[in-house]
Design an enzyme around this catalytic site. Structure first.
Site, PDB file in Angstrom:
ATOM      1  N   ASP A  10      33.029 -62.535   9.898  1.00 29.59           N
ATOM      2  CA  ASP A  10      32.899 -61.490  10.908  1.00 29.59           C
ATOM      3  C   ASP A  10      31.708 -60.608  10.509  1.00 29.59           C
ATOM      4  OD1 ASP A  10      33.657 -59.558  12.959  1.00 29.59           O
ATOM      5  OD2 ASP A  10      34.435 -58.342  11.307  1.00 29.59           O
ATOM      6  N   ILE A  11      31.212 -59.819  11.443  1.00 26.20           N
ATOM      7  CA  ILE A  11      30.059 -58.971  11.135  1.00 26.20           C
ATOM      8  C   ILE A  11      30.468 -57.546  10.777  1.00 26.20           C
ATOM      9  CG2 ILE A  11      27.956 -57.929  12.038  1.00 26.20           C
ATOM     10  CD1 ILE A  11      27.388 -60.457  13.570  1.00 26.20           C
ATOM     11  N   ASP A  12      30.945 -56.802  11.757  1.00 28.36           N
ATOM     12  CA  ASP A  12      31.178 -55.371  11.541  1.00 28.36           C
ATOM     13  C   ASP A  12      32.302 -55.105  10.555  1.00 28.36           C
ATOM     14  OD1 ASP A  12      29.287 -54.022  13.526  1.00 28.36           O
ATOM     15  OD2 ASP A  12      30.283 -55.516  14.779  1.00 28.36           O
ATOM     16  N   GLY A  45      32.446 -60.658  17.616  1.00 31.34           N
ATOM     17  CA  GLY A  45      32.567 -60.249  19.006  1.00 31.34           C
ATOM     18  C   GLY A  45      31.212 -59.938  19.620  1.00 31.34           C
ATOM     19  N   LYS A 189      38.220 -65.876  18.786  1.00 32.26           N
ATOM     20  CA  LYS A 189      37.368 -66.468  17.757  1.00 32.26           C
ATOM     21  C   LYS A 189      37.970 -67.791  17.272  1.00 32.26           C
ATOM     22  CE  LYS A 189      35.451 -62.174  15.860  1.00 32.26           C
ATOM     23  NZ  LYS A 189      35.229 -61.394  14.631  1.00 32.26           N
ATOM     24  N   ASP A 212      38.277 -58.375   9.661  1.00 35.64           N
ATOM     25  CA  ASP A 212      38.922 -57.078   9.423  1.00 35.64           C
ATOM     26  C   ASP A 212      39.596 -56.485  10.659  1.00 35.64           C
ATOM     27  OD1 ASP A 212      37.073 -54.443  10.459  1.00 35.64           O
ATOM     28  OD2 ASP A 212      36.174 -56.422  10.542  1.00 35.64           O
ATOM     29  N   ASN A 215      40.345 -58.438  16.675  1.00 36.02           N
ATOM     30  CA  ASN A 215      39.857 -59.706  17.232  1.00 36.02           C
ATOM     31  C   ASN A 215      39.716 -60.800  16.173  1.00 36.02           C
ATOM     32  OD1 ASN A 215      37.658 -58.499  15.961  1.00 36.02           O
ATOM     33  ND2 ASN A 215      36.175 -59.191  17.484  1.00 36.02           N
TER      34      ASN A 215
END
Length: 262
Positions: A10-12, A45, A189, A212, A215
């Site tokens: 995941d990114i954020d 996302g 996802k 985290d 989603n």
């Protein structure tokens, strides 16, 4: 536990810290995975245009984006799942009537349906996007395939109508106190990862994922090794196989060490 052949990030608040920067330990860990022949991929996302620089920085060329609705392998799209145009049109009409802000997401752009309110501004600005604030184009959804909506309301706003037909043909996943992703009913996802694994001839047991947020819940339970960040929401932690330290405490590096990949 099967040793993972691919790891999704995941990114954020996972790859990125709260300043939208990649910790040095994370960049080092990903480089080591790549040197070992482990496939590194992103699962986010965000739309592809929002994380071009990150992909270049980390030398990542496969990703599950827009919450599973736009999947790319080796820089080429392999799966897309846009929102149903008729249901989206009904949602647009309803949100205009009640005065909620709504945005449209494609693989290349983000547009507002009308002028953004304070909730929309706060949510979008929190993403610290590498582009200017999205322009308004109320006809955008009529002429483009929209892969995700961004709906802006708080838990205190009356949102019960979203559980009724036809609005319940979409899923609504909160990512900010005012921001909610609007995705296909069966979109996630996890579904995007499933499509990418098919391309790679890999099984879920051969995949690992870090996340985290709300989603990430399906993703963390779908893969063979789901790792929740120490800063993850409780439901993500419950869905994961293990919990690592937070993004500020070398969470990705430590998680990879726990599963024997470093």
């Amino acid at each position: 536990m099967t040793k993972p052949k691919i790891v999704f990030f995941d990114i954020d608040d996972t790859l990125y810290d709260q300043n939208k920067l990649v910790p040095d330990s994370t960049a080092e860990a990903i480089k080591k995975l790549q040197e070992q022949g482990v496939i590194t991929a992103i699962a986010t996302g965000r739309s592809p245009f929002m994380f071009r620089a990150l992909r270049s920085q980390l030398d990542i060329h496969s990703f599950v984006s827009i919450n599973g609705s736009y999947v790319v392998h080796n820089d080429k799209p392999v799966y897309t799942n846009p929102l149903a145009a008729d249901t989206l049109g009904t949602l647009v009409s309803q949100t205009r009537e009640i005065g909620w802000s709504l945005a449209f997401v494609t693989d290349k752009s983000l547009k507002m349906d009308g002028e953004p309110d304070d909730k929309a501004r706060a949510s979008i600005e929190s993403l610290k996007l590498p582009v200017s604030f999205p322009e308004s184009d109320p006809h955008f959804f009529e002429n483009h395939e929209v892969y995700q909506g961004l709906l802006f309301y708080s838990d205190h706003d009356e949102a019960g109508f979203l559980r009724n037909e036809p609005f319940n043909r979409f899923r609504y996943v909160r990512w900010h106190k005012y921001g909610v992703d609007v995705i296909p009913r069966y979109g996630s996802k996890a579904e995007g990862i499933k499509q990418l694994l098919k391309q790679l001839n890999l099984t879920p047991d051969e995949a690992c994922a870090f996340g985290d947020g709300n989603n990430d819940i399906e993703m963390l339970s779908y893969v063979g090794t789901g790792i929740a960040m120490g800063n993850a929401v409780d439901e993500a932690k419950k869905s994961a196989d293990l919990v690592t330290t937070s993004v500020h405490q070398d969470g990705i590096y430590n998680g990879l060490k726990q599963v024997g990949l470093l």
